[in-house]
Design a protein around this motif. Structure first.
Motif, PDB file in Angstrom:
ATOM      1  N   MET A   1      33.734  20.210 -46.875  1.00 14.66           N
ATOM      2  CA  MET A   1      34.295  21.132 -47.871  1.00 14.66           C
ATOM      3  C   MET A   1      35.636  21.619 -47.390  1.00 14.66           C
ATOM      4  N   SER A   2      36.641  21.603 -48.257  1.00 14.45           N
ATOM      5  CA  SER A   2      37.992  21.987 -47.865  1.00 14.45           C
ATOM      6  C   SER A   2      38.104  23.486 -47.692  1.00 14.45           C
ATOM      7  N   GLY A   3      38.847  23.936 -46.716  1.00 13.61           N
ATOM      8  CA  GLY A   3      39.133  25.337 -46.532  1.00 13.61           C
ATOM      9  C   GLY A   3      40.470  25.689 -47.133  1.00 13.61           C
ATOM     10  N   SER A   4      40.895  26.963 -46.966  1.00 11.74           N
ATOM     11  CA  SER A   4      42.206  27.384 -47.448  1.00 11.74           C
ATOM     12  C   SER A   4      43.269  26.875 -46.507  1.00 11.74           C
ATOM     13  N   ASP A   5      44.544  26.954 -46.944  1.00 12.07           N
ATOM     14  CA  ASP A   5      45.636  26.490 -46.090  1.00 12.07           C
ATOM     15  C   ASP A   5      45.797  27.360 -44.861  1.00 12.07           C
ATOM     16  N   ASP A   6      45.354  28.605 -44.929  1.00 15.95           N
ATOM     17  CA  ASP A   6      45.502  29.491 -43.785  1.00 15.95           C
ATOM     18  C   ASP A   6      44.291  29.438 -42.872  1.00 15.95           C
ATOM     19  N   GLY A   7      43.316  28.625 -43.233  1.00 13.46           N
ATOM     20  CA  GLY A   7      42.158  28.488 -42.376  1.00 13.46           C
ATOM     21  C   GLY A   7      41.025  29.413 -42.747  1.00 13.46           C
ATOM     22  N   PHE A   8      41.343  30.679 -43.060  1.00 11.67           N
ATOM     23  CA  PHE A   8      40.326  31.661 -43.378  1.00 11.67           C
ATOM     24  C   PHE A   8      40.901  32.624 -44.408  1.00 11.67           C
ATOM     25  N   SER A   9      40.038  33.336 -45.109  1.00 15.65           N
ATOM     26  CA  SER A   9      40.511  34.326 -46.073  1.00 15.65           C
ATOM     27  C   SER A   9      41.056  35.528 -45.335  1.00 15.65           C
ATOM     28  N   ASP A  10      41.813  36.380 -46.058  1.00 14.89           N
ATOM     29  CA  ASP A  10      42.397  37.564 -45.434  1.00 14.89           C
ATOM     30  C   ASP A  10      41.323  38.492 -44.890  1.00 14.89           C
ATOM     31  N   ALA A  11      40.170  38.572 -45.598  1.00 12.77           N
ATOM     32  CA  ALA A  11      39.119  39.497 -45.199  1.00 12.77           C
ATOM     33  C   ALA A  11      38.540  39.134 -43.833  1.00 12.77           C
ATOM     34  N   SER A  12      38.537  37.845 -43.506  1.00 11.38           N
ATOM     35  CA  SER A  12      37.956  37.431 -42.230  1.00 11.38           C
ATOM     36  C   SER A  12      39.007  37.004 -41.218  1.00 11.38           C
ATOM     37  N   ALA A  13      40.272  37.377 -41.450  1.00 12.26           N
ATOM     38  CA  ALA A  13      41.349  36.965 -40.552  1.00 12.26           C
ATOM     39  C   ALA A  13      41.101  37.512 -39.155  1.00 12.26           C
ATOM     40  N   PRO A  14      41.332  36.698 -38.143  1.00 11.66           N
ATOM     41  CA  PRO A  14      41.087  37.152 -36.765  1.00 11.66           C
ATOM     42  C   PRO A  14      42.120  38.186 -36.330  1.00 11.66           C
ATOM     43  N   SER A  15      41.818  38.857 -35.236  1.00 14.33           N
ATOM     44  CA  SER A  15      42.770  39.821 -34.689  1.00 14.33           C
ATOM     45  C   SER A  15      44.010  39.082 -34.197  1.00 14.33           C
ATOM     46  N   LYS A  57      43.876  26.931 -32.906  1.00 17.02           N
ATOM     47  CA  LYS A  57      43.208  26.117 -31.881  1.00 17.02           C
ATOM     48  C   LYS A  57      41.906  25.495 -32.384  1.00 17.02           C
ATOM     49  N   PRO A  58      40.977  26.277 -33.024  1.00 15.95           N
ATOM     50  CA  PRO A  58      39.733  25.648 -33.452  1.00 15.95           C
ATOM     51  C   PRO A  58      39.942  24.561 -34.500  1.00 15.95           C
ATOM     52  N   ILE A  59      40.953  24.736 -35.351  1.00 12.09           N
ATOM     53  CA  ILE A  59      41.223  23.726 -36.374  1.00 12.09           C
ATOM     54  C   ILE A  59      41.769  22.461 -35.712  1.00 12.09           C
ATOM     55  N   ALA A  60      42.697  22.634 -34.769  1.00 13.52           N
ATOM     56  CA  ALA A  60      43.263  21.485 -34.068  1.00 13.52           C
ATOM     57  C   ALA A  60      42.176  20.732 -33.305  1.00 13.52           C
ATOM     58  N   LYS A  61      41.302  21.459 -32.623  1.00 13.20           N
ATOM     59  CA  LYS A  61      40.226  20.809 -31.867  1.00 13.20           C
ATOM     60  C   LYS A  61      39.257  20.098 -32.804  1.00 13.20           C
ATOM     61  N   ALA A  62      38.985  20.689 -33.960  1.00 12.14           N
ATOM     62  CA  ALA A  62      38.085  20.062 -34.930  1.00 12.14           C
ATOM     63  C   ALA A  62      38.682  18.768 -35.467  1.00 12.14           C
ATOM     64  N   LEU A  63      39.996  18.756 -35.684  1.00 14.47           N
ATOM     65  CA  LEU A  63      40.659  17.544 -36.166  1.00 14.47           C
ATOM     66  C   LEU A  63      40.587  16.421 -35.127  1.00 14.47           C
ATOM     67  N   ILE A  64      40.843  16.770 -33.862  1.00  9.93           N
ATOM     68  CA  ILE A  64      40.764  15.764 -32.803  1.00  9.93           C
ATOM     69  C   ILE A  64      39.332  15.255 -32.662  1.00  9.93           C
ATOM     70  N   ALA A  65      38.353  16.159 -32.737  1.00 10.74           N
ATOM     71  CA  ALA A  65      36.954  15.749 -32.622  1.00 10.74           C
ATOM     72  C   ALA A  65      36.562  14.816 -33.760  1.00 10.74           C
ATOM     73  N   ARG A  66      37.083  15.081 -34.948  1.00  9.77           N
ATOM     74  CA  ARG A  66      36.724  14.256 -36.113  1.00  9.77           C
ATOM     75  C   ARG A  66      37.386  12.883 -36.067  1.00  9.77           C
ATOM     76  N   PHE A  67      38.677  12.841 -35.698  1.00 10.56           N
ATOM     77  CA  PHE A  67      39.421  11.594 -35.839  1.00 10.56           C
ATOM     78  C   PHE A  67      39.726  10.883 -34.521  1.00 10.56           C
ATOM     79  N   GLY A  68      39.655  11.584 -33.396  1.00  7.89           N
ATOM     80  CA  GLY A  68      39.741  10.902 -32.109  1.00  7.89           C
ATOM     81  C   GLY A  68      41.000  11.092 -31.304  1.00  7.89           C
ATOM     82  N   SER A  69      42.149  11.210 -31.958  1.00  6.90           N
ATOM     83  CA  SER A  69      43.405  11.347 -31.221  1.00  6.90           C
ATOM     84  C   SER A  69      44.463  11.950 -32.135  1.00  6.90           C
TER      85      SER A  69
END
Length: 237
Positions: A1-15, A57-69
């Motif tokens: 399932m696709s996420g938003s372009d910012d990764g997360f909604s404003d309500a759950s934005a990290p510190s 970082k978590p998005i970048a790591k997820a992309l590498i884990a999914r596609f390999g390099s």
């Protein structure tokens, strides 16, 4: 399932803790260059622009884990990229822009010098353009009588293991461009660049049609994740 372009909604934005991380990562890149960064860290840098309010970082790591390099992430189809949480249209655009920049950079030497005297540049370009594609592509470099590049064109796109190639259409296009020579290129999404029986047969057909027309077939290069092969190098031409 696709996420938003910012990764997360404003309500759950990290510190804002990731802002310091971004500054440190940029500083490492400035001081030590891309070789000092792991694949996911280089992806993080690319994602800073389209993702401004979340930790990349978590998005970048997820992309590498999914596609390999790193390269395979840039080559992945948009629909598959969007399967990773946090990846939307703006992230896909940024990744495809990075790939386009890399291809254009590697193609520049081919336009500036005689192609046959820049063979390593040809291989680098073909690998960047095709090695990680998930479908077969058949590409041709059209050269003039001085072996300078006239055009670089994708002639056909096929399935995961087959691309229909019509030798007479290849020659028709070469004549339209007044090409004196051609270099054939295609990829094997399986990763193994070993030519198939069909690859050899098709290449021989093109060579036979080209010869009486005064068009030289310099080589046929097959690329895959595991490397590349040259028909000339294998003495198949």
């Amino acid at each position: 399932m696709s996420g938003s372009d910012d990764g997360f909604s404003d309500a759950s934005a990290p510190s804002p803790h990731f802002h310091g991380h971004r500054d440190r990562l940029r500083q490492r890149f400035r001081e030590a260059g891309h070789e000092a960064l792991q694949d996911y860290e280089l992806l993080e840098l690319l994602l800073f622009a389209p993702i401004k309010r979340a930790d990349t970082k978590p998005i970048a790591k997820a992309l590498i884990a999914r596609f390999g390099s790193f390269a395979e992430v840039l080559a992945a189809p948009p629909a598959r990229l969007k399967e990773v949480r946090g990846v939307g249209d703006r992230v896909v655009d940024e990744l495809k822009l990075a790939r386009a920049v890399a291809e254009r950079f590697l193609r520049a030497p081919l336009r500036e010098r005689k192609v046959l005297s820049s063979w390593s540049s040809v291989i680098d370009y073909v690998r960047a353009a095709m090695a990680y594609a998930d479908r077969e592509e058949f590409r041709i470099l059209f050269l003039d009588k001085k072996n300078a590049l006239i055009a670089d064109e994708v002639q056909q796109r096929g399935t995961i293991d087959h691309t229909p190639v019509y030798p007479r259409e290849v020659m028709k296009r070469a004549l339209e461009l007044s090409a004196s020579a051609i270099i054939l290129e295609h990829n094997h999404p399986s990763g193994d660049p070993t030519p198939s029986r069909a690859d050899i047969q098709m290449t021989n057909q093109i060579a036979e049609i080209a010869k009486p027309l005064g068009i030289a077939l310099h080589d046929h290069i097959i690329v895959g994740r595991d490397g590349h092969v040259s028909f000339r190098g294998l003495q198949l031409l």
